[in-house]
Design an enzyme around this catalytic site. Structure first.
Site, PDB file in Angstrom:
ATOM      1  N   GLN A 107       0.848  -1.203   0.000  1.00 28.44           N
ATOM      2  CA  GLN A 107       0.000   0.000   0.000  1.00 28.44           C
ATOM      3  C   GLN A 107       0.875   1.242   0.000  1.00 28.44           C
ATOM      4  O   GLN A 107       0.383   2.350  -0.106  1.00 28.44           O
ATOM      5  CB  GLN A 107      -0.874   0.026   1.263  1.00 28.44           C
ATOM      6  N   ASN A 108       2.167   1.039   0.159  1.00 31.81           N
ATOM      7  CA  ASN A 108       3.068   2.186   0.303  1.00 31.81           C
ATOM      8  C   ASN A 108       3.382   2.812  -1.055  1.00 31.81           C
ATOM      9  O   ASN A 108       3.464   2.122  -2.067  1.00 31.81           O
ATOM     10  CB  ASN A 108       4.363   1.763   0.987  1.00 31.81           C
ATOM     11  N   VAL A 109       3.583   4.104  -1.016  1.00 29.42           N
ATOM     12  CA  VAL A 109       3.868   4.836  -2.245  1.00 29.42           C
ATOM     13  C   VAL A 109       5.309   5.335  -2.253  1.00 29.42           C
ATOM     14  O   VAL A 109       5.702   6.107  -3.117  1.00 29.42           O
ATOM     15  CB  VAL A 109       2.879   6.022  -2.408  1.00 29.42           C
ATOM     16  N   ASP A 110       6.108   4.878  -1.270  1.00 25.51           N
ATOM     17  CA  ASP A 110       7.442   5.465  -1.075  1.00 25.51           C
ATOM     18  C   ASP A 110       8.535   4.890  -1.969  1.00 25.51           C
ATOM     19  O   ASP A 110       9.641   5.428  -2.020  1.00 25.51           O
ATOM     20  CB  ASP A 110       7.862   5.373   0.402  1.00 25.51           C
ATOM     21  N   HIS A 125      -1.469   1.620  -4.277  1.00 31.19           N
ATOM     22  CA  HIS A 125      -1.894   3.017  -4.162  1.00 31.19           C
ATOM     23  C   HIS A 125      -1.044   3.984  -4.973  1.00 31.19           C
ATOM     24  O   HIS A 125      -1.131   5.188  -4.780  1.00 31.19           O
ATOM     25  CB  HIS A 125      -1.896   3.427  -2.678  1.00 31.19           C
ATOM     26  N   CYS A 136      -4.116  15.899 -19.738  1.00 29.15           N
ATOM     27  CA  CYS A 136      -3.842  14.912 -20.796  1.00 29.15           C
ATOM     28  C   CYS A 136      -3.639  13.509 -20.243  1.00 29.15           C
ATOM     29  O   CYS A 136      -3.587  12.546 -21.004  1.00 29.15           O
ATOM     30  CB  CYS A 136      -2.651  15.345 -21.661  1.00 29.15           C
ATOM     31  N   CYS A 153       2.359  20.218 -16.450  1.00 30.42           N
ATOM     32  CA  CYS A 153       2.721  19.175 -17.411  1.00 30.42           C
ATOM     33  C   CYS A 153       3.639  19.761 -18.501  1.00 30.42           C
ATOM     34  O   CYS A 153       3.320  20.815 -19.074  1.00 30.42           O
ATOM     35  CB  CYS A 153       1.436  18.643 -18.037  1.00 30.42           C
ATOM     36  N   SER A 195      -2.589  -1.042   9.336  1.00 30.67           N
ATOM     37  CA  SER A 195      -3.648  -0.972  10.340  1.00 30.67           C
ATOM     38  C   SER A 195      -4.880  -1.752   9.883  1.00 30.67           C
ATOM     39  O   SER A 195      -5.799  -1.981  10.675  1.00 30.67           O
ATOM     40  CB  SER A 195      -4.008   0.494  10.629  1.00 30.67           C
ATOM     41  N   ASN A 219       2.976  -6.927  13.378  1.00 28.28           N
ATOM     42  CA  ASN A 219       2.561  -5.579  13.758  1.00 28.28           C
ATOM     43  C   ASN A 219       2.657  -5.466  15.286  1.00 28.28           C
ATOM     44  O   ASN A 219       2.103  -6.301  15.991  1.00 28.28           O
ATOM     45  CB  ASN A 219       1.112  -5.329  13.307  1.00 28.28           C
TER      46      ASN A 219
END
Ligand code: OAD
Length: 247
Positions: A107-110, A125, A136, A153, A195, A219
Site C-alpha cells: 500500500q506504500n507509495v514510497d 496506491h 492529458c 505538465c 492498520s 505488527n
C-alpha cells in the site's frame, strides 16, 4: 530481539513454513517503512498541520485546494527522499530469491521496496515519485524536491497531481486482479505493518485465510486482522523479518 538472545521457536517455525511455501503473498503497509523514518498515516507523527490523510488524499481536497495538497505531498516527498530501505525491506527482497513465487503487494507509495531490490512490487496506491497530468493524463517520473507548486505538465501545461490512488478513487483493474490473485492462491500470507482499515487492501488477509492459507501478521499494535490470522508477531518488521528468510 536483544543481541545473543535465542530466536523464538515460533519465528523458526514460520521461517520453515516459508521455506516450504510454493506461493507466498506479502502485503505491506506504512509500518514496514516506519523504521526507515517514514511517518505512518495513523500513528502519532502522521498528522501534518493537523490534517489527517483522509482530509488531504482525496480528489475533493485537490479540487478545492491543490496548493495545500501539493504542499503535503512535497513535505512527504522531502521526508522520503532522505529515507533508505531498512532490514525489513531488505529481508523481503532476499526472501523472494528463496521461494518459487513471492508476490509483494504494497500500500506504500514510497518506492522503498524497489530500492531494497524487490522486483516488480505491486503498488496498490501508486507511487509518490510519479505525477499525472489532470488534463492529458500523461504519467511521468518526477523526483524533484521541492517540487515547484503548482507543478505543470511539460506536454500540455495542465496541472499535475500525484500519481496516487486517493480516497474515493478506484484502483487500477490490473493491480486489483494481481493483488486478489496473489492472496487467493497463496499458501502463506504475510500481512506486515498495516492498520487494516483501508479497503480493498484490508480484505486480503481474510481472503487468504478463507482460501486456506496460513496467515501471519507482523505488527506491534493490535489491528482488526488479529482476530482472523493464524499468528501475530507483535514486533517491529525490521526486527523479525530478517529471521524469517529461509537459510
Ligand atoms: P497506517 O498508518 O494506517 O498503519 C500503519 C501500521 O503499522 C499500524 O498498525 C502500526 O501499528 C504498524 N507499525 C508501526 N510501526 C511498525 C513497525 N516497525 N513494524 C511493523 N508494523 C508497524 O498505514 P497503512 O495501513 O499502510 O493511502 O495505511 C493504509 C493507507 O491509508 C495508506 O496506503 C494511505 C493511507 O491513507 C494512500 O495514500 C492512498
Amino acid at each position: 530481539m536483544p543481541d545473543g538472545a535465542a530466536v523464538p521457536t515460533k519465528w523458526n517455525e514460520i521461517r520453515q513454513r516459508i521455506a516450504d511455501s510454493q506461493r507466498l503473498a506479502v502485503m505491506t503497509g506504512a509500518g514496514i517503512s516506519a523504521e526507515s523514518g517514514v511517518p505512518t498515516f495513523r500513528g502519532a507523527d502522521g498528522l501534518w498541520r493537523n490534517f489527517r490523510a483522509e482530509e488531504l488524499a482525496t480528489p475533493e481536497a485537490f479540487a478545492r485546494d491543490p496548493k495545500l495538497v501539493w504542499e503535503w505531498y512535497d513535505w512527504r516527498r522531502g521526508l522520503i527522499a532522505d529515507c533508505a530501505p531498512n532490514p525489513g525491506h531488505m529481508a523481503l527482497a532476499q526472501m523472494a530469491t528463496k521461494v518459487p513465487v513471492l508476490n509483494l503487494i504494497t500500500q506504500n507509495v514510497d518506492g522503498l521496496h524497489e530500492l531494497a531490490g524487490s522486483t516488480d512490487p505491486v503498488e496498490m496506491h501508486g507511487n509518490i515519485w510519479k505525477v499525472r497530468c489532470t488534463d492529458c493524463g500523461q504519467v511521468s517520473a518526477d523526483r524533484r524536491v521541492p517540487i515547484p507548486i503548482l507543478p505543470r505538465c511539460d506536454g500540455c501545461g495542465g496541472l499535475l497531481r500525484p500519481h496516487i490512488v486517493w480516497f474515493g478513487e478506484s484502483l487500477d483493474e490490473a493491480v486489483l486482479a494481481r493483488s486478489f490473485g496473489a492472496f487467493e492462491y497463496a499458501d502463506i500470507a504475510l500481512i506486515i505493518g498495516t492498520s487494516g482499515v483501508v479497503q480493498p487492501a484490508a480484505s486480503l488477509a481474510g481472503l487468504a485465510k478463507r482460501a486456506g492459507a496460513y496467515v501471519v501478521e507482523i505488527n506491534p499494535d493490535a489491528t482488526p486482522n488479529r482476530a482472523l490470522v493464524d499468528v501475530t508477531l507483535s514486533c517491529a518488521a525490521g526486527a523479525v523479518l530478517p529471521h524469517l528468510v529461509p537459510l
